[in-house]
Scaffold this active site. Structure first.
Site, PDB file in Angstrom:
ATOM      1  CG  LEU A   8       7.891  -8.628  -1.816  1.00 30.58           C
ATOM      2  CD1 LEU A   8       9.281  -9.241  -1.828  1.00 30.58           C
ATOM      3  CD2 LEU A   8       7.767  -7.561  -2.893  1.00 30.58           C
ATOM      4  CB  ALA A  69      -5.695  -3.714   6.254  1.00 27.66           C
ATOM      5  CB  SER A 118      -9.935  -0.658  -7.062  1.00 32.24           C
ATOM      6  OG  SER A 118     -10.938  -1.537  -7.533  1.00 32.24           O
ATOM      7  CE  LYS A 169      -9.968  -0.850  -3.163  1.00 33.84           C
ATOM      8  NZ  LYS A 169      -9.997  -1.869  -2.170  1.00 33.84           N
ATOM      9  CG  HIS A 172     -13.949   0.835  -5.105  1.00 27.62           C
ATOM     10  ND1 HIS A 172     -13.680  -0.486  -4.783  1.00 27.62           N
ATOM     11  CD2 HIS A 172     -13.867   0.923  -6.453  1.00 27.62           C
ATOM     12  CE1 HIS A 172     -13.445  -1.155  -5.902  1.00 27.62           C
ATOM     13  NE2 HIS A 172     -13.552  -0.320  -6.924  1.00 27.62           N
ATOM     14  CG  ASN A 173     -13.484  -2.276  -1.180  1.00 29.71           C
ATOM     15  OD1 ASN A 173     -13.096  -1.730  -2.214  1.00 29.71           O
ATOM     16  ND2 ASN A 173     -12.718  -3.096  -0.476  1.00 29.71           N
ATOM     17  CD  GLU A 176     -15.380  -5.092  -4.709  1.00 30.60           C
ATOM     18  OE1 GLU A 176     -14.445  -4.408  -5.133  1.00 30.60           O
ATOM     19  OE2 GLU A 176     -15.242  -5.948  -3.808  1.00 30.60           O
ATOM     20  CE1 TYR A 177     -17.416  -5.711   0.232  1.00 29.75           C
ATOM     21  CE2 TYR A 177     -18.977  -6.262   1.951  1.00 29.75           C
ATOM     22  CZ  TYR A 177     -17.677  -6.124   1.517  1.00 29.75           C
ATOM     23  OH  TYR A 177     -16.664  -6.393   2.388  1.00 29.75           O
ATOM     24  NE  ARG A 268     -19.795  -9.903   0.812  1.00 34.83           N
ATOM     25  CZ  ARG A 268     -18.618  -9.587   0.313  1.00 34.83           C
ATOM     26  NH1 ARG A 268     -17.535  -9.666   1.071  1.00 34.83           N
ATOM     27  NH2 ARG A 268     -18.516  -9.184  -0.933  1.00 34.83           N
TER      28      ARG A 268
END
Lengths: 300, 300, 300, 300
Positions: A8, A69, A118, A169, A172-173, A176-177, A268
Site C-alpha cells: 500500500l 520489485a 505506467s 514495460k 517502455h522505461n 522513457e530515459y 546517469r
C-alpha cells in the site's frame, strides 16, 4: 468484485482508491499498519497479514501485488502460495524483471499475471497504462479491475504469455530515459544558446500543436514554470537506472542496437562519478604526454 | 639548404634544431627576442623581423611558419608577401584549418605548402609525421627539410592539392580524440571493476604484443607509472577541442557518421559544464514530475 | 620443461612451435588427428587422448589448453581432472568468459591459470601478450613457458587472482572494437571527403611518427596496400561480437559508461540487419505521418 | 484583416484556408497558376505576381511567405522589397536557417518576423504551433492571423528578437529526429525480441496513460495499424536531415553535447551508404589482419 491488494505504498494506494471508486470491494494489507489504516479509511477492509488477507477472500481469489520489485515479491508469493489454487489469479503490478515473472508464473499455484504499470502517481486521477502478460482467461477475468485501475478499457492490453507485460514495460522505461534525455538536449541547447528564451513559453507553444508534443513535454513546461527557466537549484546527479539497464542488456541479447537508450542510461552513471570520470582524467594526462598541455590538478 | 623559420615556440624550436642537425642553415625569427636568442644559441642566424628574415634569405626563399593557427598566420603572411615571388616556398606547419590554407594558397605570392605536423614535443628526437598539401614541385623542393624534420623519408608524404595536408591532419586529430577516449573507457572499467589491478602492468603487457598496442598506450603506461594507478591528483576537466570540432563539422558536410569521434569531442564539452549539465537537471525534475522521485538540490 | 598442449588449432600450434623452439618438450593432443600429426612433425610427442596426454606427463604436470571458449573447455577439464592434483598447473589460454574461469578455478583439482592471449596468428613470430590470473606460485612456475609464448619477459604479467587474466583480456577486446571503429571513421571521412587521397600513403605517414600510430594502423596500411584505397570487394557485414558484449555487460554491472565501445559493438549488430533496420523503417513511416514525406518502399 | 500569402504548396494552402475560415481576407500568389486557382476556389483573391499581390494590399501590408527555405525566400523578398516600408510586416513561415532570418530582418524594408511552423499537414484541422521571432509590435499586429493559423492563442508565442523563431524551430526538429529514433529503438527491440507482440496494441496501450505517450507515438500506432506490425514494405533508407544538421552544428558552436540528436541524425547518413559503410569494410579487413577471420566479399 472483490480484490485483495498487498502493498500500500503510493502506487498501491492508488490501486485501492480507483478500485473502490469503481464500486468493487478491497481487502488491503501492508507491512506498515499505518498504510493499512489509510486504506481502511478509504473504505477497504483491513487485513492483518498475507494469510489473513487470503482467508478473507472467498473462492476464486483475485490479488494485486504492488510491492517493490525483487525479494519482496518472492517473499509475498511464498506466504500466499499455500492459500492459492488454479482458479485464483495473482497480478504483479510492480516493476519486476520479466524473467523473474516467467519463473514466478511457473511456480505459482494460481494463474499469474505480470502487469507493467505506467503513469506514476499522476495516474491517480487519469488512470494508468497497463501492459499485461499471462493466461488470457485470467486477464479477462480481471477486466473489471483493469478497467478501474487503467484510464479505461483502452488503458490495458493483453500483450501475450507470461513475462510479456513486464517485458513491454521494461522497454517502455528504456524509451522513457531516452525521451527525457532528448528533451534535455534540446532545452540545454536553447538555454546555452544564442537567444535569451523563456523555456516555459517554448515548452508551452510546442505542446500546442508541434510534432514533438507529449506528456513528458508537459512535465517540462511544469518544471520551468515551477523552477524557473534556469531550473533554479535542481542538481545534476541522477539516481536510478535498473530498468534501463535491463533494456540495454536485452538489446545485447537480441543484438539490437539501442544507442540512444544506452547513452541516456550511462549519462546517469556519469552523473554519479563524484571523483571525476577516470577516462577524462587519463585523457588529460595523455594530452600532456604527446602535446605537453598542462595537466589540470584537483584542488584539495 | 637555407631555411627561414618564423615562430620559435616549442614546436618551432624543434624544427630549428632538427634542420640544423641535418646540416642545413637556419635563419630564425619570433616576436619574442628570447626565443630568437635560444635559436641563435643553437646555431641559427637571428632575424629582427619578418622582413629582415626575408631579406637575409637569398633568391628561392624557403620559409617554415610555426605560428599559432588563425590570425597570426595571416598577419605573418601579410608581412612576408611583399618579399615573395613564385619561385619561393612557404610551409605552414601549424594546425591551420584546411579552408584557411586553401584560401592562403590562392593569395600567397609564393608556392604554399600546408603541412600537418604530428608527434608533439616528443617528436624532438624521433621526428614528426608530416602530411603535406600543395604543389608537387614545392614539396619535392623541400624534401631535404622534410627529411630532417620528419622521422625520415617515410615520415612525410605529399597528400594532394592545397589544403589536403591540413585536411588529413584535422582527421588525424579527430581520430586521436576517439583513441584517447577508447583507452580511457577501457582503463576506467578496469579501475572501477572487479579486480584490484596495477594499470601500469596492464598497459605494459598490452604494449608487448597485444592487438591494441600503440604509442598512445605507451603514454598510458607512462601516465600510470608517473601518477599512480589511480592517476593521483589529475583532474577531469578537459580543455581544447577545436580540431575535433572541425572534423565533426566536415563529417556533417560529407554526411559521414562519426559517432565515436563526436562522443569523444563532446565528452570535453561536458567536462566543462561547471554548474551541472542542464539536461541532467531537467531529467531530475521530470523524474519528480511522473514518478515523485525526490529532486536533488544543489548545496549552496 | 615439459608442457602438455591440448587444442592444436591455429593458436595452439603457435604455442607448440614457440615452446619447442625455446627448447622445452611438448606433448600434444587434439580431437583432430591431422592437427596432432602436424604438431608431431614440428617435434612434439603426440598423445591419443586427454587421458593419454596426462599419463605421459610426469608429476607436477603443466598443461596448456587452447580449445574454443565454452563447453569445450569444461569437457576437457572433466576428462583431465581425475589425473590432476594440487601440484599440477592448468593454463586456459583461450578467450573464456572470466566468470567461467573463476568457477573452473574453484573446482579444478590443479592450480588454474586463466590466460588472456592477444596478438593473433601474427604473434607466431613476435610472440603474444599474455594476461594471467590465478595463484602467483603457479604463474611463476610457468614463467619459462610464458617467456617462450609471449614476446619475452615483458610480454606476460600476473594480473591478480582467478579470472583477472580473462577479465583484462575481455576489456582489451572491447577496446579493440572501438579502436578499429575509430580508425574506420577517420578513413571513411577521408575516403568520402574533399580530396582524392591515397589512403595507404596516409596510413604510412601516420605510422611514421604521428600521435595515432599503432599496430592496428599498420594493419590499415596493409589493408589499403593489398585491397586498394577503396578496399575493393570487401563487404560490410561484420560478424562476431561476444567479447565486446561481455565488456559492455560488465560496464553496465559496474555502472561505467562505455559509449565508444558500445557504439562499435552495435555497429556490428546493425551491419547484420539484412531486412533493413526496423527503427529506420518506422522513422520513414513517421515522416509520412507528420510531414507527408513519401514513404520509400522495398523493391521485391 | 487582410493577408497576402505567397507560396501555396501544401502548407501555404493550409494557411490560406485557416485564415479565410477565421473571417479574414486573403490575397494569394504562387508561381504555379493551378495553386493560385485552388486558393481562389477556397475564397482567396488571386494575384498574378508578387508585385501584383503587393499592389492589391493597401497600406500596412501583412504578408505571409510559405516558400521553400533558401534562395526562393531571397528571390521573393527581392521582388517584394520595393513595395515595402517600415509599417509593413512580412512573416517567413518556412523552415529557414535562423542566420538567414537575422540577415533578412536587417535588410528588409518591412518589419520581419521569422516564424517556425510545426505540425505538418496534419495541422490543417488542429492548427500549427508557431514560434515567432522579430519585433514585438509586429508580432502583436499579426496576432489575429497567428490565432487563425495556430491551434489558437496558446499555439503561438513570441520567442524574442530576429531569428529566434527559426532558432527554436531548428532545435525542435533536432529533438524530433531523436524522439523518432528513440521510439524506433524501442519498437525494434520489441519486434526482434522474445515475444510475438502486436505493436499496434503496444502503442495503443502506451498512448492511454503511459509516461511516454505523445503525438509521435500516436503516429506509431497509426503506422502499425496501416502497415502491419512488421511495417510491411516500408524501406529503411531515410532522406532529409538539413535542420538536424543545423542543430548539431549549433551544438558544436555552443559546446553543448547532443549525443542523441547527433546519433539520430547520422543514422540517416548511414542509411544512405549504398555501397556499404567504409568503416565496417575496413573493420572486416582488420579482423583478418590480426585474427585471420575470413574477409566477407561483395557478390557482384
Amino acid at each position: 468484485m472483490q480484490l485483495g491488494v498487498i502493498g500500500l505504498g503510493r502506487m498501491g494506494q492508488i490501486v485501492v482508491d480507483r478500485v473502490l471508486e469503481a464500486g468493487h470491494d478491497v481487502i488491503a494489507f501492508d507491512l506498515d499498519p499505518e498504510a493499512v489504516a489509510t486504506a481502511a479509511d478509504a473504505g477497504a477492509e483491513p487485513a492483518e497479514s498475507v494469510s489473513d488477507l487470503a482467508d478473507r477472500l472467498g473462492e476464486e481469489k483475485r490479488i494485486w501485488l504492488m510491492v517493490p520489485a525483487g525479494d519482496a515479491v518472492d517473499a509475498t508469493l511464498e506466504d500466499l502460495d499455500p492459500h492459492l489454487d488454479s482458479e485464483d489469479v495473482v497480478v504483479d503490478g510492480g516493476n519486476s524483471y520479466f524473467e523473474d515473472s516467467v519463473r514466478r508464473a511457473e511456480v505459482c499455484s494460481a494463474a499469474y499475471l505480470d502487469c507493467g504499470t505506467s503513469g506514476g502517481p499522476a495516474g491517480a486521477e487519469l488512470g494508468f497504462s497497463l501492459m499485461v502478460g499471462g493466461p488470457e482467461w485470467a486477464y479477462e477475468e480481471l477486466t473489471p479491475v483493469f478497467d478501474a485501475v487503467a484510464t479505461g478499457p483502452d488503458g490495458h492490453e493483453h500483450m501475450g504469455e507470461a513475462g510479456s507485460g513486464h517485458y513491454v514495460k521494461m522497454v517502455h522505461n528504456g524509451v522513457e530515459y531516452a525521451l527525457m534525455q532528448t528533451y534535455g538536449e534540446g532545452f540545454e541547447l536553447l538555454h546555452e544558446g544564442r537567444y535569451d528564451l523563456d523555456l516555459e513559453n517554448v515548452a508551452s507553444v510546442w505542446n500546442n500543436g508541434a510534432v514533438i508534443r507529449s506528456w513528458l513535454l508537459e512535465l517540462c513546461e511544469e518544471a520551468f514554470r515551477e523552477e524557473g527557466t534556469d531550473l533554479g537549484t535542481v542538481a545534476d546527479r541522477i539516481e536510478g537506472g535498473s530498468t534501463g539497464t535491463w533494456t540495454v542488456q536485452e538489446g545485447l541479447e537480441q543484438e539490437v542496437p539501442l544507442p540512444l537508450i544506452y547513452t541516456a542510461l550511462v549519462e546517469r552513471f556519469g552523473s554519479r562519478a563524484d571523483d571525476g570520470r577516470f577516462s577524462r582524467r587519463l585523457a588529460n594526462r595523455l594530452r600532456y604526454g604527446f602535446g605537453r598541455h598542462e595537466v589540470p590538478r584537483r584542488e584539495d
